[in-house]
Design a protein around this motif. Structure first.
Motif, PDB file in Angstrom:
ATOM      1  N   LYS A  26      32.684  44.458  56.406  1.00 34.11           N
ATOM      2  CA  LYS A  26      33.981  44.477  57.091  1.00 34.11           C
ATOM      3  C   LYS A  26      35.033  45.217  56.267  1.00 34.11           C
ATOM      4  O   LYS A  26      36.100  44.683  55.970  1.00 34.11           O
ATOM      5  CB  LYS A  26      34.437  43.049  57.395  1.00 34.11           C
ATOM      6  N   GLU A  27      34.715  46.448  55.895  1.00 33.55           N
ATOM      7  CA  GLU A  27      35.615  47.253  55.068  1.00 33.55           C
ATOM      8  C   GLU A  27      36.087  48.508  55.790  1.00 33.55           C
ATOM      9  O   GLU A  27      36.291  49.553  55.181  1.00 33.55           O
ATOM     10  CB  GLU A  27      34.903  47.636  53.754  1.00 33.55           C
ATOM     11  N   GLU A  28      36.274  48.424  57.105  1.00 33.71           N
ATOM     12  CA  GLU A  28      36.654  49.620  57.866  1.00 33.71           C
ATOM     13  C   GLU A  28      38.004  50.193  57.426  1.00 33.71           C
ATOM     14  O   GLU A  28      38.255  51.389  57.606  1.00 33.71           O
ATOM     15  CB  GLU A  28      36.687  49.298  59.362  1.00 33.71           C
ATOM     16  N   ASP A  29      38.864  49.379  56.836  1.00 34.26           N
ATOM     17  CA  ASP A  29      40.178  49.870  56.407  1.00 34.26           C
ATOM     18  C   ASP A  29      40.122  50.632  55.080  1.00 34.26           C
ATOM     19  O   ASP A  29      41.066  51.346  54.742  1.00 34.26           O
ATOM     20  CB  ASP A  29      41.164  48.701  56.260  1.00 34.26           C
ATOM     21  N   TYR A  30      39.031  50.461  54.317  1.00 34.48           N
ATOM     22  CA  TYR A  30      38.984  51.018  52.964  1.00 34.48           C
ATOM     23  C   TYR A  30      37.790  51.936  52.706  1.00 34.48           C
ATOM     24  O   TYR A  30      37.831  52.774  51.806  1.00 34.48           O
ATOM     25  CB  TYR A  30      38.953  49.878  51.931  1.00 34.48           C
ATOM     26  N   ILE A  31      36.716  51.768  53.478  1.00 35.55           N
ATOM     27  CA  ILE A  31      35.467  52.466  53.161  1.00 35.55           C
ATOM     28  C   ILE A  31      35.620  53.988  53.219  1.00 35.55           C
ATOM     29  O   ILE A  31      35.002  54.713  52.429  1.00 35.55           O
ATOM     30  CB  ILE A  31      34.327  52.000  54.105  1.00 35.55           C
ATOM     31  N   GLY A  32      36.457  54.481  54.119  1.00 37.51           N
ATOM     32  CA  GLY A  32      36.625  55.925  54.230  1.00 37.51           C
ATOM     33  C   GLY A  32      37.172  56.538  52.961  1.00 37.51           C
ATOM     34  O   GLY A  32      36.666  57.574  52.487  1.00 37.51           O
ATOM     35  N   ASP A  36      33.781  48.965  62.349  1.00 41.63           N
ATOM     36  CA  ASP A  36      33.514  50.403  62.220  1.00 41.63           C
ATOM     37  C   ASP A  36      33.174  50.836  60.796  1.00 41.63           C
ATOM     38  O   ASP A  36      33.177  52.048  60.512  1.00 41.63           O
ATOM     39  CB  ASP A  36      34.734  51.193  62.707  1.00 41.63           C
ATOM     40  N   THR A  37      32.864  49.898  59.912  1.00 34.41           N
ATOM     41  CA  THR A  37      32.561  50.246  58.528  1.00 34.41           C
ATOM     42  C   THR A  37      31.460  51.300  58.442  1.00 34.41           C
ATOM     43  O   THR A  37      31.604  52.341  57.794  1.00 34.41           O
ATOM     44  CB  THR A  37      32.137  48.997  57.734  1.00 34.41           C
ATOM     45  N   GLY A  38      30.338  51.035  59.082  1.00 35.63           N
ATOM     46  CA  GLY A  38      29.199  51.951  59.006  1.00 35.63           C
ATOM     47  C   GLY A  38      29.467  53.290  59.653  1.00 35.63           C
ATOM     48  O   GLY A  38      29.097  54.341  59.103  1.00 35.63           O
ATOM     49  N   SER A  39      30.092  53.288  60.823  1.00 37.45           N
ATOM     50  CA  SER A  39      30.327  54.553  61.532  1.00 37.45           C
ATOM     51  C   SER A  39      31.314  55.441  60.788  1.00 37.45           C
ATOM     52  O   SER A  39      31.150  56.660  60.750  1.00 37.45           O
ATOM     53  CB  SER A  39      30.837  54.264  62.945  1.00 37.45           C
ATOM     54  N   ILE A  40      32.324  54.848  60.163  1.00 33.86           N
ATOM     55  CA  ILE A  40      33.287  55.634  59.382  1.00 33.86           C
ATOM     56  C   ILE A  40      32.577  56.290  58.198  1.00 33.86           C
ATOM     57  O   ILE A  40      32.766  57.480  57.920  1.00 33.86           O
ATOM     58  CB  ILE A  40      34.444  54.737  58.888  1.00 33.86           C
ATOM     59  N   ALA A  41      31.766  55.510  57.483  1.00 29.68           N
ATOM     60  CA  ALA A  41      31.042  56.048  56.329  1.00 29.68           C
ATOM     61  C   ALA A  41      30.090  57.162  56.763  1.00 29.68           C
ATOM     62  O   ALA A  41      29.985  58.209  56.103  1.00 29.68           O
ATOM     63  CB  ALA A  41      30.278  54.927  55.626  1.00 29.68           C
ATOM     64  N   LYS A  42      29.401  56.960  57.886  1.00 36.70           N
ATOM     65  CA  LYS A  42      28.454  57.960  58.372  1.00 36.70           C
ATOM     66  C   LYS A  42      29.163  59.247  58.767  1.00 36.70           C
ATOM     67  O   LYS A  42      28.683  60.354  58.470  1.00 36.70           O
ATOM     68  CB  LYS A  42      27.680  57.400  59.563  1.00 36.70           C
TER      69      LYS A  42
END
Length: 293
Positions: free
Chosen positions: A15-21, A44-50
């Motif tokens: 649950k790191e969608e705000d920071y993972i990017g 969206d953690t995984g999709s942002i990283a991908k």
């Protein structure tokens, strides 16, 4: 020194969608490949990283920090990585400091480098109570032979030897200390470099109390398995000594009065049972560990 080493960043995330990017994009400047384990985030953690070019390993459900590391280490082995960097996906660890860990690791005299917030020039914005908890866990690890200041830092670098020899079995947060204890068992050399750890209100998705107990219990479990005669045998012997004293007292009371003291008998019986269980556990574990080694 390895020329043109293949370096992989391994990022466990939940649950790191705000920071993972931000973490992924900054890490890419210093490594050849970024791996992100989306540990059942459901956002969206995984999709942002991908979308940013990271290779994403997806867990269908939240399995825990250690389980994410297991998946990341396995993928790094498959990629034949020479070095890996582990860092959190919540922005606590500054990817700009990756070269600090890599430069120390590439000197070739150590197998693992830990980014420490407690060595000179390191810093942390963590609450004081969290820092005290970290130091308690670190103290347990230090008493086992590893001279560290920050056993709970997840900002680490590993060489190929460490990547191949460390098999993580803990699924929770206790994996951080499990790795260090197994590193000691495997004769891996560990060093620290100063880093800056930042905190924000969403820095941890884990309940801090549960987190602390998980790490503490895991640490004690692994230490007890390494020294079963101390952790189980010694308390068992002491329990049997106490039971012997109460058996003598109970027999003396019966001899003088002809009555059985229920309280004394219960204490004698219970300490005997506890002592025998602990001693048996110590002997079984010691035998098994001796055979495995």
């Amino acid at each position: 020194m390895i020329e043109n080493p293949f370096v992989v960043a391994c990022i466990p995330a939940y649950k790191e969608e705000d920071y993972i990017g931000d973490v992924v994009s900054k890490a890419m400047k210093f490594v050849d490949r970024v791996l992100v384990c989306d540990d059942g985030s459901g956002d969206d953690t995984g999709s942002i990283a991908k979308d940013l070019g990271a290779h994403v390993i997806l867990h269908d459900q939240n399995l825990g920090y250690g389980a994410a590391l297991q998946s990341l280490f396995e993928e790094a082995r498959n990629l034949k990585a020479n070095f890996i960097i582990t860092l959190d996906g919540d922005g606590q660890h500054d990817p700009e400091e990756i070269p600090l860990l890599l430069d120390r690791l590439m000197m070739g005299d150590v197998d693992i480098v830990i980014g420490s917030r407690f060595v000179d020039c390191g810093s942390s914005e963590a609450p004081k109570w969290r820092e005290r908890g970290i130091k308690v866990i670190t103290g347990l690890v230090k008493n086992n032979g590893l001279h560290l200041t920050d056993a709970q830092s997840g900002f680490r670098a590993y060489n190929r030897n460490a990547i191949e020899s460390l098999i993580i079995t803990e699924d929770g947060m206790g994996a951080s200390t499990e790795i260090l204890l197994k590193a000691e068992d495997n004769g891996l050399r560990v060093a620290e470099v100063p880093v800056n750890i930042s905190y924000h209100e969403n820095s941890s998705t884990e309940n801090p109390v549960l987190h602390g107990f998980d790490v503490l219990l895991t640490t004690v479990k692994h230490l007890s398995m390494r020294r079963p005669l101390v952790f189980y045998g010694l308390p068992g012997f002491l329990a049997l000594c106490v039971s012997a004293i109460f058996w003598v007292i109970g027999i003396r009371i019966f001899t003088l009065s002809g009555t059985i003291s229920t309280n004394v008998a219960l204490i004698a019986l219970s300490t005997t049972i506890v002592g025998l269980i602990l001693m048996t556990t110590a002997i079984i574990l010691w035998t098994l560990i001796s055979v495995i080694r």
